[in-house]
Design a protein around this motif. Structure first.
Motif, PDB file in Angstrom:
ATOM      1  N   MET A 172     -40.209 -42.121  22.313  1.00  0.00           N
ATOM      2  CA  MET A 172     -40.619 -43.011  21.231  1.00  0.00           C
ATOM      3  C   MET A 172     -39.675 -42.888  20.033  1.00  0.00           C
ATOM      4  SD  MET A 172     -44.760 -42.541  21.155  1.00  0.00           S
ATOM      5  CE  MET A 172     -45.643 -42.178  22.667  1.00  0.00           C
ATOM      6  N   LEU A 173     -39.309 -41.668  19.707  1.00  0.00           N
ATOM      7  CA  LEU A 173     -38.379 -41.470  18.595  1.00  0.00           C
ATOM      8  C   LEU A 173     -37.053 -42.164  18.870  1.00  0.00           C
ATOM      9  CD1 LEU A 173     -38.999 -37.677  17.875  1.00  0.00           C
ATOM     10  CD2 LEU A 173     -39.557 -39.564  16.346  1.00  0.00           C
ATOM     11  N   PHE A 174     -36.549 -41.986  20.086  1.00  0.00           N
ATOM     12  CA  PHE A 174     -35.242 -42.548  20.435  1.00  0.00           C
ATOM     13  C   PHE A 174     -35.246 -44.067  20.335  1.00  0.00           C
ATOM     14  CE2 PHE A 174     -32.150 -44.205  23.498  1.00  0.00           C
ATOM     15  CZ  PHE A 174     -31.000 -43.580  23.063  1.00  0.00           C
ATOM     16  N   HIS A 175     -36.339 -44.697  20.697  1.00  0.00           N
ATOM     17  CA  HIS A 175     -36.411 -46.158  20.716  1.00  0.00           C
ATOM     18  C   HIS A 175     -36.903 -46.749  19.387  1.00  0.00           C
ATOM     19  CE1 HIS A 175     -35.358 -46.601  24.913  1.00  0.00           C
ATOM     20  NE2 HIS A 175     -36.228 -45.661  25.239  1.00  0.00           N
ATOM     21  N   HIS A 176     -37.217 -45.897  18.423  1.00  0.00           N
ATOM     22  CA  HIS A 176     -37.773 -46.420  17.170  1.00  0.00           C
ATOM     23  C   HIS A 176     -37.146 -45.738  15.948  1.00  0.00           C
ATOM     24  CE1 HIS A 176     -40.755 -48.944  19.138  1.00  0.00           C
ATOM     25  NE2 HIS A 176     -40.875 -47.970  20.013  1.00  0.00           N
ATOM     26  N   GLY A 177     -35.821 -45.740  15.947  1.00  0.00           N
ATOM     27  CA  GLY A 177     -35.124 -45.399  14.714  1.00  0.00           C
ATOM     28  C   GLY A 177     -34.408 -44.074  14.665  1.00  0.00           C
ATOM     29  N   PHE A 178     -34.422 -43.281  15.759  1.00  0.00           N
ATOM     30  CA  PHE A 178     -33.823 -41.951  15.712  1.00  0.00           C
ATOM     31  C   PHE A 178     -32.889 -41.730  16.898  1.00  0.00           C
ATOM     32  CE2 PHE A 178     -37.767 -41.685  13.365  1.00  0.00           C
ATOM     33  CZ  PHE A 178     -37.411 -40.959  12.232  1.00  0.00           C
ATOM     34  N   TYR A 179     -31.956 -40.799  16.717  1.00  0.00           N
ATOM     35  CA  TYR A 179     -31.192 -40.329  17.858  1.00  0.00           C
ATOM     36  C   TYR A 179     -31.241 -38.804  17.904  1.00  0.00           C
ATOM     37  CZ  TYR A 179     -27.179 -39.646  14.617  1.00  0.00           C
ATOM     38  OH  TYR A 179     -26.359 -39.266  13.591  1.00  0.00           O
ATOM     39  N   ASP A 180     -30.796 -38.279  19.050  1.00  0.00           N
ATOM     40  CA  ASP A 180     -30.785 -36.835  19.308  1.00  0.00           C
ATOM     41  C   ASP A 180     -32.143 -36.170  19.088  1.00  0.00           C
ATOM     42  OD1 ASP A 180     -28.149 -37.078  19.915  1.00  0.00           O
ATOM     43  OD2 ASP A 180     -27.385 -36.123  18.099  1.00  0.00           O
ATOM     44  N   PRO A 181     -33.250 -36.754  19.568  1.00  0.00           N
ATOM     45  CA  PRO A 181     -34.539 -36.058  19.410  1.00  0.00           C
ATOM     46  C   PRO A 181     -34.563 -34.781  20.254  1.00  0.00           C
ATOM     47  CG  PRO A 181     -34.799 -37.965  20.838  1.00  0.00           C
ATOM     48  CD  PRO A 181     -33.403 -38.033  20.287  1.00  0.00           C
ATOM     49  N   VAL A 182     -35.060 -33.728  19.665  1.00  0.00           N
ATOM     50  CA  VAL A 182     -35.210 -32.441  20.359  1.00  0.00           C
ATOM     51  C   VAL A 182     -36.677 -32.050  20.280  1.00  0.00           C
ATOM     52  CG1 VAL A 182     -34.561 -30.006  20.416  1.00  0.00           C
ATOM     53  CG2 VAL A 182     -32.859 -31.733  19.789  1.00  0.00           C
ATOM     54  N   ALA A 201     -35.274 -34.795  14.793  1.00  0.00           N
ATOM     55  CA  ALA A 201     -34.372 -35.875  15.162  1.00  0.00           C
ATOM     56  C   ALA A 201     -33.605 -36.323  13.930  1.00  0.00           C
ATOM     57  CB  ALA A 201     -35.152 -37.048  15.769  1.00  0.00           C
ATOM     58  N   VAL A 202     -32.612 -37.162  14.160  1.00  0.00           N
ATOM     59  CA  VAL A 202     -31.747 -37.664  13.094  1.00  0.00           C
ATOM     60  C   VAL A 202     -31.944 -39.169  12.967  1.00  0.00           C
ATOM     61  CG1 VAL A 202     -29.372 -37.821  12.245  1.00  0.00           C
ATOM     62  CG2 VAL A 202     -30.083 -35.850  13.637  1.00  0.00           C
ATOM     63  N   LYS A 203     -32.014 -39.648  11.746  1.00  0.00           N
ATOM     64  CA  LYS A 203     -32.158 -41.088  11.491  1.00  0.00           C
ATOM     65  C   LYS A 203     -30.949 -41.830  12.066  1.00  0.00           C
ATOM     66  CE  LYS A 203     -32.760 -45.125   9.311  1.00  0.00           C
ATOM     67  NZ  LYS A 203     -33.005 -45.161   7.849  1.00  0.00           N
ATOM     68  N   ARG A 204     -31.245 -42.846  12.872  1.00  0.00           N
ATOM     69  CA  ARG A 204     -30.179 -43.645  13.473  1.00  0.00           C
ATOM     70  C   ARG A 204     -29.559 -44.566  12.429  1.00  0.00           C
ATOM     71  NH1 ARG A 204     -29.526 -44.884  18.785  1.00  0.00           N
ATOM     72  NH2 ARG A 204     -31.675 -44.262  19.258  1.00  0.00           N
ATOM     73  N   ARG A 205     -28.240 -44.642  12.428  1.00  0.00           N
ATOM     74  CA  ARG A 205     -27.550 -45.552  11.514  1.00  0.00           C
ATOM     75  C   ARG A 205     -27.730 -46.990  11.968  1.00  0.00           C
ATOM     76  NH1 ARG A 205     -23.675 -43.840   7.927  1.00  0.00           N
ATOM     77  NH2 ARG A 205     -23.365 -41.580   7.805  1.00  0.00           N
ATOM     78  N   GLN A 206     -27.953 -47.877  11.024  1.00  0.00           N
ATOM     79  CA  GLN A 206     -28.068 -49.299  11.319  1.00  0.00           C
ATOM     80  C   GLN A 206     -26.696 -49.945  11.122  1.00  0.00           C
ATOM     81  OE1 GLN A 206     -30.946 -50.653  12.481  1.00  0.00           O
ATOM     82  NE2 GLN A 206     -31.802 -48.579  12.414  1.00  0.00           N
ATOM     83  N   LEU A 207     -26.070 -50.345  12.226  1.00  0.00           N
ATOM     84  CA  LEU A 207     -24.734 -50.910  12.168  1.00  0.00           C
ATOM     85  C   LEU A 207     -24.787 -52.442  12.167  1.00  0.00           C
ATOM     86  CD1 LEU A 207     -22.954 -48.585  14.752  1.00  0.00           C
ATOM     87  CD2 LEU A 207     -22.941 -48.396  12.266  1.00  0.00           C
TER      88      LEU A 207
END
Length: 262
Positions: free
Chosen positions: A170-180, A242-248
């Motif tokens: 859920m984190l990966f698909h909703h705004g974050f990357y590298d969830p641990v 997790a880290v906030k995903r950059r919006q490109l």
């Protein structure tokens, strides 16, 4: 049961999560606390990051009031003169955009009805590459007790308890990357009903469950204590960051480089 005992689980999880910050190089200046825990988390974070400013959100007014009361009796506010702004609102309600370097939630997610709107709100609140740290309860929490209630004909569903891998997805698909994500077991034993009910309220667990007959479920638990039983409650605690995903811009994608393992 004093305040310290009531918040023992929150304190343990806050301490364990705080230990994960030792290798963190960045120093957050703005920290959002998503869930009040009697100042257990803020106290640890303020000791590690003394220059940080905090804001605290929780839909439970009583939890916010207790956190504020603890701070008024502590040295931190007296010495620094800093106050923590508080907001009594659902965690799924959108937060101000890009205001935080770190968002920290110690068992706050349990107050939500669905996790995805909360994760999206958290991602919105973080600056690019901002850090999320949170704790939650896994799908195995209270399984022994809910199993006994099911055997007694009381259907119990746990819509806010998840497998840690599902939370990571859920984190990966909703705004974050590298969830641990990782998990640990915590076993609690209760001999007195008042202690059990107090913990269920403080942890937010009982309120998060859906019962076919909530009154019958409470009566069944009280009957266990009346029969002299020790009620064992297993908690599956989940830790995530997790880290906030950059919006490109449209048509662009991020390229990341990793050092070769030695």
């Amino acid at each position: 049961m004093n305040r310290s005992d009531r918040w023992a689980v929150h304190r343990l999880l806050a301490h364990n999560t705080d230990q994960r910050l030792q290798l963190l190089r960045s120093v957050p200046k703005q920290i959002v606390l998503a869930g009040a825990d009697a100042d257990e988390s803020r106290r640890l974070l303020a000791a590690r990051y003394p220059q940080a400013a905090f804001a605290e959100y929780d839909p439970r007014a009583a939890f916010l009031q207790e956190a504020a009361a603890v701070r008024q009796t502590g040295l931190w506010q007296k010495l620094t003169g800093k106050a923590v702004p508080q907001y009594c609102r659902s965690l799924a309600e959108p937060l101000p955009e890009a205001v935080a370097d770190m968002l920290w939630s110690n068992l706050g997610l349990i107050t939500a009805s669905r996790p995805v709107p909360v994760f999206e709100s958290w991602a919105r609140a973080l600056k690019p590459d901002g850090l999320l740290f949170f704790t939650h309860f896994g799908i195995g929490s209270l399984s022994g007790l809910t199993g006994r209630l099911n055997e007694a004909g009381i259907t119990v569903n746990a819509p806010m308890l998840f497998d840690m891998h599902d939370l990571g997805d859920m984190l990966f698909h909703h705004g974050f990357y590298d969830p641990v994500m990782d998990t640990a077991k915590l076993e609690l034993a209760y001999r007195r009903p008042e202690t059990f009910w107090q913990d269920m309220e403080t942890l937010g667990l009982w309120a998060s469950l859906d019962f076919s007959d909530e009154a019958a479920a409470r009566a069944a638990v009280n009957q266990m204590f009346a029969a002299g039983e020790t009620l064992n409650a297993a908690l599956e605690t989940v830790y995530g960051h997790a880290v906030k995903r950059r919006q490109l811009p449209a048509g662009e994608s991020e390229v990341r480089f990793y050092p070769k393992p030695r």
